[in-house]
Write a protein that holds these residues in place. Structure first.
Motif, mmCIF file in Angstrom:
data_model
loop_
_atom_site.group_PDB
_atom_site.id
_atom_site.type_symbol
_atom_site.label_atom_id
_atom_site.label_comp_id
_atom_site.label_asym_id
_atom_site.label_seq_id
_atom_site.Cartn_x
_atom_site.Cartn_y
_atom_site.Cartn_z
ATOM 1 N N SER A 126 55.912 70.864 52.788
ATOM 2 C CA SER A 126 55.401 71.771 51.748
ATOM 3 C C SER A 126 56.551 72.251 50.859
ATOM 4 C CB SER A 126 54.775 73.017 52.378
ATOM 5 O OG SER A 126 53.876 72.663 53.364
ATOM 6 N N GLN A 127 56.181 72.736 49.690
ATOM 7 C CA GLN A 127 57.220 73.201 48.776
ATOM 8 C C GLN A 127 57.877 74.496 49.258
ATOM 9 O OE1 GLN A 127 56.418 73.701 44.459
ATOM 10 N NE2 GLN A 127 57.538 75.614 44.751
ATOM 11 N N GLY A 128 59.207 74.511 49.261
ATOM 12 C CA GLY A 128 59.956 75.750 49.416
ATOM 13 C C GLY A 128 60.442 76.099 48.027
ATOM 14 N N VAL A 129 61.697 75.757 47.726
ATOM 15 C CA VAL A 129 62.189 75.799 46.345
ATOM 16 C C VAL A 129 62.821 74.444 46.075
ATOM 17 C CG1 VAL A 129 63.657 76.985 44.678
ATOM 18 C CG2 VAL A 129 62.703 78.275 46.582
ATOM 19 N N GLY A 130 62.465 73.844 44.945
ATOM 20 C CA GLY A 130 62.994 72.522 44.594
ATOM 21 C C GLY A 130 64.472 72.584 44.241
ATOM 22 N N PRO A 131 65.157 71.424 44.174
ATOM 23 C CA PRO A 131 66.584 71.392 43.846
ATOM 24 C C PRO A 131 66.839 72.043 42.488
ATOM 25 C CG PRO A 131 65.799 69.217 44.505
ATOM 26 C CD PRO A 131 64.589 70.092 44.371
ATOM 27 N N HIS A 132 67.796 72.941 42.441
ATOM 28 C CA HIS A 132 68.113 73.635 41.189
ATOM 29 C C HIS A 132 69.485 74.272 41.287
ATOM 30 C CE1 HIS A 132 66.814 76.892 43.796
ATOM 31 N NE2 HIS A 132 67.428 77.730 42.984
ATOM 32 N N LYS A 133 69.955 74.744 40.134
ATOM 33 C CA LYS A 133 71.167 75.572 40.066
ATOM 34 C C LYS A 133 70.721 76.915 39.518
ATOM 35 C CE LYS A 133 74.294 71.861 38.630
ATOM 36 N NZ LYS A 133 74.941 71.310 37.425
ATOM 37 N N ASP A 134 71.128 77.998 40.132
ATOM 38 C CA ASP A 134 70.678 79.306 39.646
ATOM 39 C C ASP A 134 71.116 79.496 38.193
ATOM 40 O OD1 ASP A 134 69.562 79.723 42.099
ATOM 41 O OD2 ASP A 134 71.151 81.038 42.830
ATOM 42 N N SER A 135 70.232 80.170 37.444
ATOM 43 C CA SER A 135 70.429 80.132 35.992
ATOM 44 C C SER A 135 70.472 81.498 35.337
ATOM 45 C CB SER A 135 69.291 79.329 35.369
ATOM 46 O OG SER A 135 68.071 79.973 35.646
ATOM 47 N N THR A 136 70.587 82.565 36.127
ATOM 48 C CA THR A 136 70.564 83.891 35.503
ATOM 49 C C THR A 136 71.916 84.271 34.911
ATOM 50 O OG1 THR A 136 69.208 84.417 37.425
ATOM 51 C CG2 THR A 136 69.654 86.194 35.907
ATOM 52 N N GLY A 137 73.000 83.824 35.547
ATOM 53 C CA GLY A 137 74.300 84.264 35.053
ATOM 54 C C GLY A 137 75.459 83.628 35.785
ATOM 55 N N LEU A 138 76.282 84.472 36.444
ATOM 56 C CA LEU A 138 77.555 83.990 36.988
ATOM 57 C C LEU A 138 77.484 83.620 38.475
ATOM 58 C CD1 LEU A 138 79.839 86.602 35.203
ATOM 59 C CD2 LEU A 138 79.293 84.287 34.462
ATOM 60 N N PHE A 139 77.115 84.577 39.323
ATOM 61 C CA PHE A 139 77.080 84.325 40.768
ATOM 62 C C PHE A 139 75.786 84.864 41.385
ATOM 63 C CE2 PHE A 139 81.583 84.696 39.729
ATOM 64 C CZ PHE A 139 82.046 83.488 40.232
ATOM 65 N N THR A 140 75.401 84.268 42.518
ATOM 66 C CA THR A 140 74.289 84.784 43.324
ATOM 67 C C THR A 140 74.845 85.205 44.677
ATOM 68 O OG1 THR A 140 72.820 83.128 42.361
ATOM 69 C CG2 THR A 140 72.029 84.228 44.342
ATOM 70 N N PHE A 141 74.384 86.327 45.191
ATOM 71 C CA PHE A 141 74.737 86.773 46.545
ATOM 72 C C PHE A 141 73.438 86.829 47.331
ATOM 73 C CE2 PHE A 141 77.718 88.449 43.513
ATOM 74 C CZ PHE A 141 78.932 88.044 44.059
#
Ligand SMILES: O=C(O)CCC(=O)C(=O)O
Ligand SMILES: [Fe+2]
Length: 177
Positions: A16-31
């Motif tokens: 089932s779908q979780g989250v597909g392949p991606h790069k976070d796109s909001t800004g600089l870093f994700t924690f």
């Protein structure tokens, strides 16, 4: 706008779908804080998906597309995905640092020239072949807000198909590279 998300992935049928392949796109870093269920995977430089397991007392730190853009692609954003859990419910809390939605790539590049000049360069073997393209670096989008909308619709295809069918069609046909 910075964003903090509380995410629940219900126990699901395998595949089932979780989250597909991606790069976070909001800004600089994700924690990201996650529980011990697992499912978060990162694409390494050899093109293999490796798991990013829970480690007590730590956050997962993802490089986002804004940082990739600021560094002229020298620090590529982290390509990742989430496999939906088959045996229990997964919880995660990502915090996405943001940049202005109306920021343009042109402005960012100009503003960051000095930063990029100071980064020691090194040969990064074949990285382009094992990563997915960044909306932020694509000339198709007028500003980061539009690039971000495309990223969200493509990373969550079931949501995109249901609520943004026309945009989903348009974006999934687009080739960014
Ligand atoms: O839930 C996770 O572990 C990651 C979620 C994610 O990658 C995202 O929302 O961008
Ligand atoms: Fe993500």
């Amino acid at each position: 706008m910075h964003r903090l998300k509380f995410v629940r992935y219900p126990q699901s049928e395998p595949g089932s779908q979780g989250v597909g392949p991606h790069k976070d796109s909001t800004g600089l870093f994700t924690f990201l804080s996650q529980d011990q269920v697992g499912g978060l995977e990162v694409l390494n430089r050899s093109g293999q998906w490796i798991s990013a397991p829970y480690i007590e007392g730590t956050f997962v730190v993802n490089v986002q597309q804004g940082f990739e853009a600021i560094t002229g692609g020298l620090c590529p954003a982290t390509t990742h995905r989430v496999i939906a859990p088959a045996t229990s419910t997964r919880y995660s809390i990502p915090f996405f640092q943001a940049v202005r939605l109306d920021l343009t790539l042109e402005f960012l590049k100009e503003a960051a020239v000095d930063i990029v000049r100071r980064i020691p360069t090194q040969k990064v073997a074949n990285i382009e072949n094992v990563t997915i393209p960044s909306e932020f670096l694509s000339p198709l989008f007028s500003c980061f807000g539009e690039a971000q909308l495309r990223n969200r619709i493509i990373s969550h295809p079931d949501v995109g198909r249901r609520w943004y069918p026309e945009l989903y069609e348009k974006y999934s046909r687009q080739s960014l590279s």
